[in-house]
Design a protein around this motif. Structure first.
Motif, PDB file in Angstrom:
ATOM      1  N   ALA A 158      -4.654 -45.515  79.921  1.00  0.00           N
ATOM      2  CA  ALA A 158      -5.025 -44.118  79.732  1.00  0.00           C
ATOM      3  C   ALA A 158      -6.495 -44.073  79.322  1.00  0.00           C
ATOM      4  N   PHE A 159      -7.227 -43.114  79.862  1.00  0.00           N
ATOM      5  CA  PHE A 159      -8.638 -42.971  79.521  1.00  0.00           C
ATOM      6  C   PHE A 159      -8.812 -42.841  78.008  1.00  0.00           C
ATOM      7  N   SER A 160      -7.924 -42.099  77.355  1.00  0.00           N
ATOM      8  CA  SER A 160      -8.019 -41.909  75.901  1.00  0.00           C
ATOM      9  C   SER A 160      -7.879 -43.232  75.149  1.00  0.00           C
ATOM     10  N   ASP A 161      -7.024 -44.135  75.641  1.00  0.00           N
ATOM     11  CA  ASP A 161      -6.895 -45.454  75.008  1.00  0.00           C
ATOM     12  C   ASP A 161      -8.182 -46.258  75.141  1.00  0.00           C
ATOM     13  N   LEU A 162      -8.828 -46.145  76.284  1.00  0.00           N
ATOM     14  CA  LEU A 162     -10.101 -46.841  76.489  1.00  0.00           C
ATOM     15  C   LEU A 162     -11.173 -46.295  75.554  1.00  0.00           C
ATOM     16  N   VAL A 163     -11.196 -44.979  75.393  1.00  0.00           N
ATOM     17  CA  VAL A 163     -12.163 -44.363  74.478  1.00  0.00           C
ATOM     18  C   VAL A 163     -11.940 -44.890  73.065  1.00  0.00           C
ATOM     19  N   GLU A 164     -10.689 -44.914  72.621  1.00  0.00           N
ATOM     20  CA  GLU A 164     -10.382 -45.407  71.280  1.00  0.00           C
ATOM     21  C   GLU A 164     -10.798 -46.862  71.117  1.00  0.00           C
TER      22      GLU A 164
ATOM     23  N   GLU B 179     -10.794 -48.166  89.036  1.00  0.00           N
ATOM     24  CA  GLU B 179     -10.556 -46.946  89.810  1.00  0.00           C
ATOM     25  C   GLU B 179     -10.055 -45.891  88.833  1.00  0.00           C
ATOM     26  N   TYR B 180     -10.734 -44.754  88.778  1.00  0.00           N
ATOM     27  CA  TYR B 180     -10.363 -43.690  87.844  1.00  0.00           C
ATOM     28  C   TYR B 180      -9.613 -42.599  88.588  1.00  0.00           C
ATOM     29  N   ASP B 181      -8.467 -42.196  88.024  1.00  0.00           N
ATOM     30  CA  ASP B 181      -7.683 -41.095  88.582  1.00  0.00           C
ATOM     31  C   ASP B 181      -7.806 -39.911  87.627  1.00  0.00           C
ATOM     32  N   PRO B 182      -8.608 -38.903  87.987  1.00  0.00           N
ATOM     33  CA  PRO B 182      -8.828 -37.778  87.069  1.00  0.00           C
ATOM     34  C   PRO B 182      -7.577 -36.938  86.820  1.00  0.00           C
ATOM     35  N   ARG B 183      -6.658 -36.918  87.778  1.00  0.00           N
ATOM     36  CA  ARG B 183      -5.432 -36.116  87.583  1.00  0.00           C
ATOM     37  C   ARG B 183      -4.570 -36.684  86.467  1.00  0.00           C
ATOM     38  N   SER B 184      -4.377 -37.988  86.466  1.00  0.00           N
ATOM     39  CA  SER B 184      -3.541 -38.607  85.431  1.00  0.00           C
ATOM     40  C   SER B 184      -4.373 -39.130  84.265  1.00  0.00           C
ATOM     41  N   GLU B 185      -5.696 -39.051  84.391  1.00  0.00           N
ATOM     42  CA  GLU B 185      -6.634 -39.564  83.386  1.00  0.00           C
ATOM     43  C   GLU B 185      -6.317 -41.018  83.046  1.00  0.00           C
ATOM     44  N   THR B 186      -6.164 -41.808  84.111  1.00  0.00           N
ATOM     45  CA  THR B 186      -5.925 -43.240  83.944  1.00  0.00           C
ATOM     46  C   THR B 186      -6.990 -44.033  84.684  1.00  0.00           C
ATOM     47  N   VAL B 187      -7.181 -45.249  84.214  1.00  0.00           N
ATOM     48  CA  VAL B 187      -8.144 -46.160  84.813  1.00  0.00           C
ATOM     49  C   VAL B 187      -7.387 -47.425  85.231  1.00  0.00           C
ATOM     50  N   ARG B 188      -7.547 -47.806  86.474  1.00  0.00           N
ATOM     51  CA  ARG B 188      -6.910 -49.021  86.993  1.00  0.00           C
ATOM     52  C   ARG B 188      -7.970 -50.107  87.105  1.00  0.00           C
TER      53      ARG B 188
END
Length: 120
Positions: free
Chosen positions: A45-51, A87-96
């Motif tokens: 999750a993008f938020s986990d990466l930010v943290e 690869e960033y998916d803005p809809r799910s706010e996930t990064v692969r």
């Protein structure tokens, strides 16, 4: 020169290495890639990466976390996407993560250097 695939392969390899070094030149990008290096999952999750990046950067205040999030979203994740490492998916706010063992090796080396454990 155009007809020699060996030269083309060498040039491509050199560009890839240059691109990797450019990507790894930034601490936030190293920390983001380090997150994937530390986990068995290749999606976050993008938020986990930010943290993770904020914690690793000693950015504790909420303002700092917001600044890290904006920086990751507008600068660092796109740079990693351009290098085909994520690869960033803005809809799910996930990064692969799309890195390799070579990327992991360089991240480990950078961490060792940053922590001072490279010295004998």
């Amino acid at each position: 020169m155009d007809g020699n695939p060996f030269i083309t392969d060498q040039q491509t390899a050199a560009v890839d290495l240059d691109e990797l070094f450019e990507v790894l030149a930034d601490g936030h990008r190293r920390r983001l890639l380090g997150y994937f290096d530390d986990t068995d999952d290749d999606v976050a999750a993008f938020s986990d990466l930010v943290e993770h990046v904020a914690a690793e950067s000693d950015a504790v205040a909420n303002d700092d976390r917001q600044r890290v999030a904006v920086n990751l979203h507008h600068n660092h994740v796109p740079k990693l996407e351009d290098a085909n490492l994520v690869e960033y998916d803005p809809r799910s706010e996930t990064v692969r993560y799309r890195g390799s063992s070579v990327v992991s090796d360089w991240i480990e080396l950078a961490r060792a250097y940053e922590s001072g454990s490279h010295r004998a």
